[in-house]
Design a protein around this motif. Structure first.
Motif, PDB file in Angstrom:
ATOM      1  N   LEU A  59       0.825  -1.207   0.000  1.00 34.77           N
ATOM      2  CA  LEU A  59       0.000   0.000   0.000  1.00 34.77           C
ATOM      3  C   LEU A  59       0.860   1.259   0.000  1.00 34.77           C
ATOM      4  N   VAL A  60       1.883   1.280   0.836  1.00 31.97           N
ATOM      5  CA  VAL A  60       2.789   2.431   0.892  1.00 31.97           C
ATOM      6  C   VAL A  60       3.463   2.631  -0.460  1.00 31.97           C
ATOM      7  N   ASP A  61       3.956   1.548  -1.046  1.00 31.92           N
ATOM      8  CA  ASP A  61       4.626   1.622  -2.351  1.00 31.92           C
ATOM      9  C   ASP A  61       3.684   2.092  -3.458  1.00 31.92           C
ATOM     10  N   ARG A  62       2.439   1.707  -3.366  1.00 30.48           N
ATOM     11  CA  ARG A  62       1.447   2.055  -4.388  1.00 30.48           C
ATOM     12  C   ARG A  62       1.302   3.568  -4.547  1.00 30.48           C
ATOM     13  N   TYR A  63       1.437   4.300  -3.458  1.00 27.71           N
ATOM     14  CA  TYR A  63       1.198   5.749  -3.502  1.00 27.71           C
ATOM     15  C   TYR A  63       2.469   6.600  -3.477  1.00 27.71           C
ATOM     16  N   LYS A  64       3.629   5.966  -3.544  1.00 22.75           N
ATOM     17  CA  LYS A  64       4.886   6.723  -3.601  1.00 22.75           C
ATOM     18  C   LYS A  64       4.846   7.715  -4.756  1.00 22.75           C
ATOM     19  N   GLY A  65       5.151   8.969  -4.471  1.00 18.36           N
ATOM     20  CA  GLY A  65       5.183   9.995  -5.494  1.00 18.36           C
ATOM     21  C   GLY A  65       3.836  10.632  -5.797  1.00 18.36           C
ATOM     22  N   ASP A  66       2.765  10.086  -5.250  1.00 17.16           N
ATOM     23  CA  ASP A  66       1.426  10.658  -5.451  1.00 17.16           C
ATOM     24  C   ASP A  66       1.343  11.961  -4.645  1.00 17.16           C
ATOM     25  N   PRO A  67       0.776  13.020  -5.204  1.00 13.84           N
ATOM     26  CA  PRO A  67       0.672  14.277  -4.451  1.00 13.84           C
ATOM     27  C   PRO A  67      -0.172  14.151  -3.183  1.00 13.84           C
ATOM     28  N   ASN A  68      -1.034  13.148  -3.124  1.00 13.25           N
ATOM     29  CA  ASN A  68      -1.855  12.901  -1.932  1.00 13.25           C
ATOM     30  C   ASN A  68      -1.439  11.615  -1.232  1.00 13.25           C
ATOM     31  N   GLU A  69      -0.165  11.320  -1.284  1.00 15.63           N
ATOM     32  CA  GLU A  69       0.362  10.063  -0.755  1.00 15.63           C
ATOM     33  C   GLU A  69      -0.091   9.797   0.682  1.00 15.63           C
ATOM     34  N   MET A  70       0.165  10.712   1.584  1.00 17.16           N
ATOM     35  CA  MET A  70      -0.143  10.487   2.995  1.00 17.16           C
ATOM     36  C   MET A  70      -1.651  10.445   3.243  1.00 17.16           C
ATOM     37  N   GLY A  71      -2.392  11.278   2.548  1.00 17.93           N
ATOM     38  CA  GLY A  71      -3.846  11.265   2.700  1.00 17.93           C
ATOM     39  C   GLY A  71      -4.450   9.942   2.264  1.00 17.93           C
ATOM     40  N   LYS A  72      -3.949   9.410   1.167  1.00 19.12           N
ATOM     41  CA  LYS A  72      -4.461   8.132   0.668  1.00 19.12           C
ATOM     42  C   LYS A  72      -4.064   6.981   1.583  1.00 19.12           C
ATOM     43  N   ILE A  73      -2.847   7.019   2.094  1.00 27.51           N
ATOM     44  CA  ILE A  73      -2.411   5.969   3.021  1.00 27.51           C
ATOM     45  C   ILE A  73      -3.239   6.040   4.301  1.00 27.51           C
ATOM     46  N   GLU A  74      -3.475   7.245   4.797  1.00 27.74           N
ATOM     47  CA  GLU A  74      -4.282   7.388   6.008  1.00 27.74           C
ATOM     48  C   GLU A  74      -5.725   6.938   5.752  1.00 27.74           C
ATOM     49  N   LEU A  75      -6.268   7.270   4.604  1.00 30.28           N
ATOM     50  CA  LEU A  75      -7.623   6.828   4.262  1.00 30.28           C
ATOM     51  C   LEU A  75      -7.680   5.297   4.194  1.00 30.28           C
ATOM     52  N   ALA A  76      -6.678   4.678   3.598  1.00 28.86           N
ATOM     53  CA  ALA A  76      -6.630   3.210   3.540  1.00 28.86           C
ATOM     54  C   ALA A  76      -6.548   2.632   4.954  1.00 28.86           C
ATOM     55  N   ALA A  77      -5.727   3.235   5.807  1.00 28.20           N
ATOM     56  CA  ALA A  77      -5.598   2.772   7.192  1.00 28.20           C
ATOM     57  C   ALA A  77      -6.924   2.873   7.928  1.00 28.20           C
ATOM     58  N   MET A  78      -7.597   4.008   7.786  1.00 35.22           N
ATOM     59  CA  MET A  78      -8.865   4.209   8.466  1.00 35.22           C
ATOM     60  C   MET A  78      -9.924   3.242   7.942  1.00 35.22           C
ATOM     61  N   THR A  79      -9.885   2.977   6.650  1.00 31.60           N
ATOM     62  CA  THR A  79     -10.837   2.039   6.065  1.00 31.60           C
ATOM     63  C   THR A  79     -10.581   0.633   6.594  1.00 31.60           C
ATOM     64  N   MET A  80      -9.306   0.253   6.717  1.00 31.33           N
ATOM     65  CA  MET A  80      -8.969  -1.047   7.298  1.00 31.33           C
ATOM     66  C   MET A  80      -9.521  -1.151   8.723  1.00 31.33           C
ATOM     67  N   LEU A  81      -9.332  -0.089   9.494  1.00 30.72           N
ATOM     68  CA  LEU A  81      -9.812  -0.094  10.877  1.00 30.72           C
ATOM     69  C   LEU A  81     -11.330  -0.182  10.944  1.00 30.72           C
ATOM     70  N   LYS A  82     -12.007   0.511  10.052  1.00 29.56           N
ATOM     71  CA  LYS A  82     -13.469   0.472  10.026  1.00 29.56           C
ATOM     72  C   LYS A  82     -13.951  -0.918   9.630  1.00 29.56           C
ATOM     73  N   ILE A  83     -13.347  -1.514   8.612  1.00 32.62           N
ATOM     74  CA  ILE A  83     -13.731  -2.869   8.204  1.00 32.62           C
ATOM     75  C   ILE A  83     -13.500  -3.833   9.357  1.00 32.62           C
ATOM     76  N   SER A  84     -12.344  -3.718  10.012  1.00 33.29           N
ATOM     77  CA  SER A  84     -12.021  -4.568  11.153  1.00 33.29           C
ATOM     78  C   SER A  84     -13.052  -4.412  12.264  1.00 33.29           C
ATOM     79  N   ASP A  85     -13.421  -3.174  12.547  1.00 33.98           N
ATOM     80  CA  ASP A  85     -14.384  -2.896  13.608  1.00 33.98           C
ATOM     81  C   ASP A  85     -15.750  -3.508  13.300  1.00 33.98           C
ATOM     82  N   ASP A  86     -16.094  -3.570  12.014  1.00 32.00           N
ATOM     83  CA  ASP A  86     -17.397  -4.102  11.605  1.00 32.00           C
ATOM     84  C   ASP A  86     -17.410  -5.621  11.451  1.00 32.00           C
ATOM     85  N   MET A  87     -16.234  -6.248  11.443  1.00 29.41           N
ATOM     86  CA  MET A  87     -16.165  -7.701  11.237  1.00 29.41           C
ATOM     87  C   MET A  87     -16.685  -8.447  12.458  1.00 29.41           C
ATOM     88  N   GLU A  88     -17.200  -9.621  12.187  1.00 33.53           N
ATOM     89  CA  GLU A  88     -17.691 -10.491  13.248  1.00 33.53           C
ATOM     90  C   GLU A  88     -16.520 -11.069  14.036  1.00 33.53           C
TER      91      GLU A  88
END
Length: 132
Positions: A59-88
């Motif tokens: 995931l980190v490598d995917r966004y290297k050089g992207d102007p929104n690199e950190m925002g996208k990584i943080e969004l992916a992290a938050m989405t992972m946490l939300k999915i985890s929180d919703d899992m059984e």
């Protein structure tokens, strides 16, 4: 193509929504999450369910050089946490991995980003405490 300023605001809005849901254990209506999931998919460039099988370094490598690199990584992290929180609880292994990966990515963003977020610090502390 999404304009840069709009993209940044959308990333921040989705992250804020997820943080509030995680911190307050607030449940949102399905149609609210469907709308945000569609935006998240568009911003990240892939379906959010792919996060279930992605490695954090990939995931980190995917966004290297992207102007929104950190925002996208943080969004992916938050989405992972939300999915985890919703899992059984019966899917404990995947739930735990997503939680750990999301936390790892949040720490990465906090360390490598040019922006400091007290909200991010509080969430990291809460997530680390919940693991103990």
């Amino acid at each position: 193509m999404i304009k840069q300023d709009y993209l940044i605001r959308m990333i921040q809005e989705i992250i804020f929504l997820i943080v509030n849901a995680l911190l307050k254990k607030k449940k949102y209506r399905w149609n609210e999450w469907t709308e945000y999931d569609g935006l998240t998919r568009q911003i990240l460039g892939f379906p959010t369910d792919e996060l279930l099988s992605m490695d954090t370094q990939e995931l980190v490598d995917r966004y290297k050089g992207d102007p929104n690199e950190m925002g996208k990584i943080e969004l992916a992290a938050m989405t992972m946490l939300k999915i985890s929180d919703d899992m059984e609880a019966d899917d404990l292994l995947r739930k735990s991995k997503l939680h750990q990966d999301g936390l790892e990515l949040l720490k990465y963003v906090q360390k490598e980003s040019n922006s400091f977020s007290i909200q991010r610090v509080q969430l990291i502390n809460m997530l680390e405490t919940s693991q103990a």
